[in-house]
Design an enzyme around this catalytic site. Structure first.
Site, short mmCIF file in Angstrom:
data_model
loop_
_atom_site.label_atom_id
_atom_site.label_comp_id
_atom_site.label_asym_id
_atom_site.label_seq_id
_atom_site.Cartn_x
_atom_site.Cartn_y
_atom_site.Cartn_z
N ASN A 193 -6.05 -5.04 7.27
CA ASN A 193 -5.88 -5.40 6.02
C ASN A 193 -6.69 -6.64 5.59
O ASN A 193 -7.20 -7.57 6.09
CB ASN A 193 -4.45 -6.16 5.88
CG ASN A 193 -3.96 -6.97 4.74
OD1 ASN A 193 -3.48 -7.78 4.41
ND2 ASN A 193 -4.65 -6.23 3.76
N ASP A 239 4.44 -12.97 -17.75
CA ASP A 239 3.94 -11.99 -16.61
C ASP A 239 3.13 -12.78 -15.72
O ASP A 239 2.54 -13.82 -16.07
CB ASP A 239 3.20 -10.72 -17.17
CG ASP A 239 3.29 -9.55 -16.18
OD1 ASP A 239 3.87 -9.59 -15.17
OD2 ASP A 239 2.72 -8.55 -16.53
N GLY A 286 0.89 -1.25 0.05
CA GLY A 286 -0.20 0.13 -0.20
C GLY A 286 0.91 1.17 0.08
O GLY A 286 1.57 1.25 0.87
N CYS A 291 -5.63 -16.46 -0.19
CA CYS A 291 -5.91 -15.69 -1.39
C CYS A 291 -4.61 -15.98 -2.25
O CYS A 291 -3.58 -15.70 -1.87
CB CYS A 291 -5.74 -14.18 -1.15
SG CYS A 291 -5.11 -13.30 -2.47
N CYS A 304 -11.12 -14.99 -8.24
CA CYS A 304 -11.01 -14.19 -9.34
C CYS A 304 -10.87 -15.01 -10.58
O CYS A 304 -10.99 -14.64 -11.55
CB CYS A 304 -9.78 -13.27 -9.10
SG CYS A 304 -8.22 -13.95 -8.47
P1 AMP Z 1 -3.24 -4.88 -16.72
O1 AMP Z 1 -2.62 -3.89 -17.77
O2 AMP Z 1 -4.88 -4.19 -16.35
O3 AMP Z 1 -3.58 -6.16 -17.64
O4 AMP Z 1 -2.51 -5.09 -15.48
C1 AMP Z 1 -2.12 -6.48 -15.21
C2 AMP Z 1 -0.70 -5.84 -14.50
O5 AMP Z 1 -0.86 -5.23 -13.27
C3 AMP Z 1 -0.31 -7.55 -13.82
O6 AMP Z 1 0.57 -8.08 -14.77
C4 AMP Z 1 0.18 -7.20 -12.58
O7 AMP Z 1 1.64 -7.09 -12.56
C5 AMP Z 1 -0.66 -5.80 -12.19
N1 AMP Z 1 -1.75 -6.00 -11.21
C6 AMP Z 1 -2.40 -7.00 -11.21
N2 AMP Z 1 -3.61 -6.84 -10.26
C7 AMP Z 1 -3.04 -5.94 -9.54
C8 AMP Z 1 -3.70 -5.10 -8.51
N3 AMP Z 1 -4.99 -5.56 -8.02
N4 AMP Z 1 -3.29 -4.06 -8.30
C9 AMP Z 1 -2.22 -3.62 -8.56
N5 AMP Z 1 -1.60 -4.29 -9.86
C10 AMP Z 1 -2.13 -5.37 -10.29
#
Ligand code: AMP
Length: 464
Positions: free
Chosen positions: A110, A355, A36, A246, A447
């Site tokens: 949390n 990723d 955070g 989780c 999820c």
């Molecule tokens: P996106 O571009 O929306 O597909 O974001 C995916 C990427 O954001 C993932 O590869 C993670 O590294 C990161 N990510 C996934 N979930 C979260 C989250 N809840 N908060 C912040 N970063 C996230």
């Protein structure tokens, strides 16, 4: 797209020792900063009252190192908060402190309660008032109620657990006594460690190691733990619920050097990478991570496949968070500011990029096109988490079905086209469970499975 709701994943700490603890809490908060960045705070008890310093932003901005001298006390708690645009501000920052007729109570939380609105309404009908919309305020007031009635923290926590639903790991302090407790299904982590001259309860084990301490053990789901400078006491309060750790902690959220419920996060991610390589092999010249989130997954993929591992993106470590930016355009330009390909590594090469997860698909779409601009011959994408399709009600910042690319497309082939990859493969659900090393029934993977381990209106319950 703005994430709705004021409740999020965060990080908590509690420390007792035979010396002033604020500096150790500060260090621990810095170690769990990734949980955070919206606000941070420390409360310490000086023998007669509790003082708190908290503020917006990173730990070092929220709490000036010099001001730690203003927080004397051998007991304290701390918090880092993952917030969204709608919930900034001092009033929302934690720890929060209230006065009860049993003493001064401070608390840090949390997780996310799933019956927040119901409980809040119930208490408002009884005449209670609230100054925030945070879970922490609701929990501290319910805990305060039971402490005032029972004058016994263990009993009071049981009263709280009987009322709350959802995910919560909490540290709290009452008259200088420090406790931590974890929800009966163990969604979010909390672990006990011994440090020089005392004990620490904290969201992630790495903080214990950073303080040169030793891990004692995880707080079990439904258990409360009191720490003193000389020892600790665990008391199980609710033990008859299924376990629902989780899975996203191991996929993305936690630090790779942490051990959560016995499973090292780095090891879980490496396993994910090797399962991916087994399930979805492809001929290529090199394997590359999306730094930093896909690094351990990519190492696992490279080792299993025998394809050389290379760093092909440099991350601007001073760039902020792209994920929670409210506008799609802002997110897109932020991604390209954050990650630059190394032309020498990628030019003319067939590349596998790995990723952790795809949520909206923003990150990969941009990075794949940047790799092509830098001369990559082929770009194969491998993802360490099955498609994210269902919102998280337990604290991870993934809130609405329409934001997930997997829900606004008809097939993985369509997602592949959108992100512009030559091939795209996700780890299977079974592969993920195997890699993380728990039984399916010990995890929350709602999820990706669309099945929830607690009853939520309108959603499918996992145990029906
Ligand atoms: P996106 O571009 O929306 O597909 O974001 C995916 C990427 O954001 C993932 O590869 C993670 O590294 C990161 N990510 C996934 N979930 C979260 C989250 N809840 N908060 C912040 N970063 C996230």
């Amino acid at each position: 797209m703005l994430m709705m709701g004021p409740r999020h994943s965060c990080g908590v700490v509690g420390v007792t020792a035979d010396y002033d603890v604020a500096p150790n809490i500060y260090l621990a908060l810095m170690i769990i900063q990734h949980r955070g960045q919206e606000s941070a705070g420390i409360s310490a008890y000086n023998g007669s009252n509790t003082r708190t310093i908290k503020g917006d932003g990173l730990v070092e901005n929220a709490i000036k190192a010099e001001s730690l001298a203003d927080l004397p006390g051998k007991a304290g708690i701390g918090h880092v908060r993952y917030g969204v645009v709608s919930s900034k501000g001092y009033a929302n920052a934690e720890p929060m402190t209230v006065t009860t007729n049993f003493g001064e109570l401070s608390l840090a939380h949390n997780g996310q309660l799933t019956n927040y609105s119901k409980l809040r309404e119930k208490y408002m009908d009884e005449g209670w008032t609230f100054f925030t919309e945070t879970d922490a305020e609701l929990i501290i007031k319910i805990l305060g109620k039971y402490l005032s009635i029972d004058k016994d923290p263990f009993k009071a926590v049981k009263g709280v657990m009987d009322e709350l639903e959802g995910s919560y790991s909490v540290t709290f302090m009452i008259n200088g006594r420090v406790f931590g407790f974890r929800d009966p299904q163990g969604f979010t982590p909390l672990i006990l460690g011994s440090i020089e001259g005392g004990y620490i309860l904290v969201s992630e084990s790495t903080a214990i190691e950073a303080l040169r301490g030793k891990i004692v053990r995880d707080v079990a789901p439904g258990e409360v733990c009191e720490i003193t400078k000389a020892g600790y006491r665990f008391t199980p309060l609710i033990t008859d619920r299924p376990c629902s750790h989780c899975v996203f902690e191991w996929v993305y959220f936690a630090r790779p050097d942490s051990i959560i419920d016995g499973m090292n996060v780095y090891e879980a991610r490496r396993n994910i990478g090797s399962v991916l390589a087994r399930e979805s092999p492809v001929d290529a010249d090199l394997v590359m991570p999306i730094p930093d989130s896909g690094r351990a997954h990519a190492i696992g993929y490279a080792i299993q496949s025998g394809i050389p591992y290379e760093e092909g993106f440099m991350k601007n470590r001073f760039a902020g968070r792209t994920f929670i930016m409210p506008e799609q355009k802002q997110r897109e330009s932020a991604v390209s500011m954050k990650m630059i390909p190394i032309r020498r590594t990628v030019e003319g090469k067939r590349i596998i990029i790995v990723d952790d997860s795809i949520v909206r698909g923003t990150t990969l779409k941009i990075l794949v096109s940047m790799l092509r601009d830098a001369g990559a011959k082929e770009v194969h994408v491998r993802i360490g988490c099955p498609p994210v399709v269902a919102p998280c009600y337990y604290g991870v910042d993934m809130k609405t079905r329409e934001q997930f690319i997997a829900n606004v497309t008809d097939s993985i082939e369509e997602i592949r086209q959108i992100i512009g990859a030559d091939t795209l493969a996700y780890i299977s659900y079974e592969g993920l469970i195997e890699a993380v090393g728990f039984k399916e029934t010990e995890l929350c993977a709602a999820c990706v499975s669309n099945k929830y381990p607690t009853r939520i209106d309108g959603e499918k319950y996992m145990y029906d």
